[in-house]
Design a protein around this motif. Structure first.
Motif, PDB file in Angstrom:
ATOM      1  N   ARG A 114       0.831  -1.206   0.000  1.00 42.41           N
ATOM      2  CA  ARG A 114       0.000   0.000   0.000  1.00 42.41           C
ATOM      3  C   ARG A 114       0.864   1.253   0.000  1.00 42.41           C
ATOM      4  O   ARG A 114       0.572   2.221  -0.708  1.00 42.41           O
ATOM      5  CB  ARG A 114      -0.920   0.009   1.228  1.00 42.41           C
ATOM      6  N   TRP A 115       1.913   1.241   0.816  1.00 44.90           N
ATOM      7  CA  TRP A 115       2.717   2.442   0.995  1.00 44.90           C
ATOM      8  C   TRP A 115       3.550   2.782  -0.242  1.00 44.90           C
ATOM      9  O   TRP A 115       4.120   3.865  -0.320  1.00 44.90           O
ATOM     10  CB  TRP A 115       3.620   2.289   2.210  1.00 44.90           C
ATOM     11  N   SER A 116       3.626   1.881  -1.223  1.00 43.38           N
ATOM     12  CA  SER A 116       4.375   2.201  -2.433  1.00 43.38           C
ATOM     13  C   SER A 116       3.630   3.184  -3.328  1.00 43.38           C
ATOM     14  O   SER A 116       4.219   3.773  -4.220  1.00 43.38           O
ATOM     15  CB  SER A 116       4.688   0.928  -3.222  1.00 43.38           C
ATOM     16  N   PHE A 117       2.320   3.367  -3.085  1.00 47.05           N
ATOM     17  CA  PHE A 117       1.588   4.326  -3.923  1.00 47.05           C
ATOM     18  C   PHE A 117       0.645   5.233  -3.136  1.00 47.05           C
ATOM     19  O   PHE A 117       0.012   6.112  -3.706  1.00 47.05           O
ATOM     20  CB  PHE A 117       0.799   3.611  -5.035  1.00 47.05           C
ATOM     21  N   MET A 118       0.546   5.051  -1.820  1.00 50.45           N
ATOM     22  CA  MET A 118      -0.202   6.020  -1.005  1.00 50.45           C
ATOM     23  C   MET A 118       0.358   5.996   0.411  1.00 50.45           C
ATOM     24  O   MET A 118       0.931   5.001   0.862  1.00 50.45           O
ATOM     25  CB  MET A 118      -1.700   5.725  -1.005  1.00 50.45           C
ATOM     26  N   GLY A 119       0.211   7.109   1.111  1.00 52.85           N
ATOM     27  CA  GLY A 119       0.789   7.223   2.442  1.00 52.85           C
ATOM     28  C   GLY A 119      -0.109   6.691   3.532  1.00 52.85           C
ATOM     29  O   GLY A 119      -1.256   6.291   3.290  1.00 52.85           O
ATOM     30  N   PRO A 120       0.379   6.695   4.784  1.00 47.12           N
ATOM     31  CA  PRO A 120      -0.386   6.093   5.880  1.00 47.12           C
ATOM     32  C   PRO A 120      -1.672   6.842   6.212  1.00 47.12           C
ATOM     33  O   PRO A 120      -2.648   6.227   6.646  1.00 47.12           O
ATOM     34  CB  PRO A 120       0.600   6.132   7.059  1.00 47.12           C
ATOM     35  N   LEU A 121      -1.696   8.156   6.001  1.00 48.44           N
ATOM     36  CA  LEU A 121      -2.915   8.900   6.342  1.00 48.44           C
ATOM     37  C   LEU A 121      -3.999   8.695   5.301  1.00 48.44           C
ATOM     38  O   LEU A 121      -5.185   8.575   5.643  1.00 48.44           O
ATOM     39  CB  LEU A 121      -2.585  10.384   6.531  1.00 48.44           C
ATOM     40  N   GLU A 122      -3.618   8.631   4.025  1.00 51.94           N
ATOM     41  CA  GLU A 122      -4.609   8.274   3.011  1.00 51.94           C
ATOM     42  C   GLU A 122      -5.072   6.831   3.224  1.00 51.94           C
ATOM     43  O   GLU A 122      -6.257   6.504   3.028  1.00 51.94           O
ATOM     44  CB  GLU A 122      -4.051   8.436   1.602  1.00 51.94           C
ATOM     45  N   THR A 123      -4.149   5.970   3.646  1.00 51.71           N
ATOM     46  CA  THR A 123      -4.500   4.573   3.898  1.00 51.71           C
ATOM     47  C   THR A 123      -5.634   4.472   4.918  1.00 51.71           C
ATOM     48  O   THR A 123      -6.631   3.771   4.699  1.00 51.71           O
ATOM     49  CB  THR A 123      -3.275   3.789   4.398  1.00 51.71           C
ATOM     50  N   ILE A 124      -5.498   5.166   6.052  1.00 57.42           N
ATOM     51  CA  ILE A 124      -6.547   5.029   7.066  1.00 57.42           C
ATOM     52  C   ILE A 124      -7.827   5.721   6.619  1.00 57.42           C
ATOM     53  O   ILE A 124      -8.931   5.295   6.984  1.00 57.42           O
ATOM     54  CB  ILE A 124      -6.097   5.528   8.457  1.00 57.42           C
ATOM     55  N   ASP A 125      -7.706   6.770   5.817  1.00 55.82           N
ATOM     56  CA  ASP A 125      -8.900   7.449   5.312  1.00 55.82           C
ATOM     57  C   ASP A 125      -9.717   6.520   4.420  1.00 55.82           C
ATOM     58  O   ASP A 125     -10.955   6.588   4.388  1.00 55.82           O
ATOM     59  CB  ASP A 125      -8.488   8.699   4.534  1.00 55.82           C
ATOM     60  N   ALA A 137     -16.441   5.549   6.370  1.00 54.14           N
ATOM     61  CA  ALA A 137     -16.723   6.982   6.394  1.00 54.14           C
ATOM     62  C   ALA A 137     -15.467   7.834   6.553  1.00 54.14           C
ATOM     63  O   ALA A 137     -15.548   9.008   6.897  1.00 54.14           O
ATOM     64  CB  ALA A 137     -17.715   7.302   7.502  1.00 54.14           C
ATOM     65  N   GLY A 138     -14.283   7.234   6.304  1.00 59.17           N
ATOM     66  CA  GLY A 138     -13.069   8.035   6.323  1.00 59.17           C
ATOM     67  C   GLY A 138     -12.334   8.047   7.649  1.00 59.17           C
ATOM     68  O   GLY A 138     -12.529   7.183   8.512  1.00 59.17           O
TER      69      GLY A 138
END
Length: 311
Positions: free
Chosen positions: A224-235, A240-241
């Motif tokens: 996951r982290w190869s194309f999005m960061g940890p905060l977008e991941t949890i969102d 509901a984000g």
């Protein structure tokens, strides 16, 4: 916009920065007090370019090489430079000396940026006549493959210098982030340190082997982290984000955080046991070959990301 760059330090990071600037079309001069390092620099750069060509990440290696000059005299190396990337030792006193020497031969308007991995620039630039043009531009190794650059101003750095640096990094195909105020280790290494500290605790306390821990990141978080960061991941990981995610999993993470002890996860005995497991996986004589494998895998990943950048 910057038209002439200089790099002080012809080691691994300095050579990589030279590739970044020259690949983007800028003339760059590479300086080092070590004549042996300078003598080896062009050959090492050429070998890196040959690998980049193979993966379609450089189209004109001869053109790149033609824009890189090596120079053993500091004044000649920095003549005409409007941006300088310092790649010296991770030592405050050494950097203080280097910056005093640099300032004595460059224009007062030359931006002086450091590649330091975690030292606040105010610690080694406050004694200068023009500290307002100094800041950190911390790359990830090697910057010609991993484009993130952490731009970290000091309290004295002017907004104009920050903006010029951010614009330059974008223009040479790097991805700059602004660290709004100085903090030891900046952003990337503080995040990496948090993961490493927890990884070492879990290994130290016998919960997991070194190999299985690496698999957890390689085949789990890292995908996951190869194309999005940890905060977008949890969102994206709650219907509901991010607020919904915090409601569901926040108590778990708070409890885990409270369980961490203050014992040093980098204790010599822990590292010795880790080294023993790693050498079973990869004997010491195979490190250089595996490092080359890592770089080629990064090249393949970067080629893929370039092809899908607008996704």
């Amino acid at each position: 916009m910057t038209t002439h760059a200089a790099v002080v330090g012809a080691g691994l990071i300095g050579r990589a920065w030279a590739i970044v600037f020259a690949r983007a079309g800028l003339p760059v001069c590479l300086f080092d007090v070590d004549a042996q390092a300078l003598a080896k620099a062009r050959g090492a750069i050429r070998r890196s370019l040959d690998d980049l060509v193979e993966f379609g990440l450089v189209e004109d290696p001869e053109g790149v090489m033609s824009r890189i000059r090596v120079e053993a005299d500091l004044e000649r190396a920095l003549a005409g430079a409007d941006y300088l990337q310092e790649c010296g030792p991770e030592d405050v006193e050494a950097k203080c000396r280097i910056y005093a020497q640099i300032e004595s031969v460059v224009s007062p308007t030359t931006i002086l940026a450091s590649s330091t991995s975690g030292i606040a620039a105010s610690r080694f630039t406050g004694h200068l006549r023009y500290p307002e043009r100094c800041l950190v531009a911390h790359p990830v190794n090697p910057p010609y493959l991993i484009p993130l650059v952490e731009v970290v101003p000091t309290p004295a750095t002017t907004d104009a210098v920050v903006e010029r640096t951010m614009q330059l990094m974008a223009a040479i195909d790097q991805i700059p982030i602004l660290v709004r105020r100085e903090v030891q280790g900046f952003i990337l290494n503080r995040l990496q340190g948090a993961l490493l500290n927890e990884a070492l605790r879990l290994f130290r306390d016998g919960y997991v082997s070194a190999a299985d821990l690496d698999k957890t990141v390689k085949h789990g978080l890292g995908l996951r982290w190869s194309f999005m960061g940890p905060l977008e991941t949890i969102d994206l990981n709650a219907p509901a984000g991010v607020i919904d995610y915090g409601r569901r999993y926040g108590p778990l993470y708070r409890d885990i955080d409270l369980q961490r002890d203050a014992a040093d996860p980098w204790a010599p005995e822990t590292l010795a046991r880790l080294d023993a497991e790693r050498r079973d996986e990869l004997p010491g004589e195979g490190l250089a070959e595996r490092q080359a494998w890592r770089d080629r895998r990064l090249m393949a990943l970067m080629a893929h990301q370039h092809a899908t950048r607008n996704d």
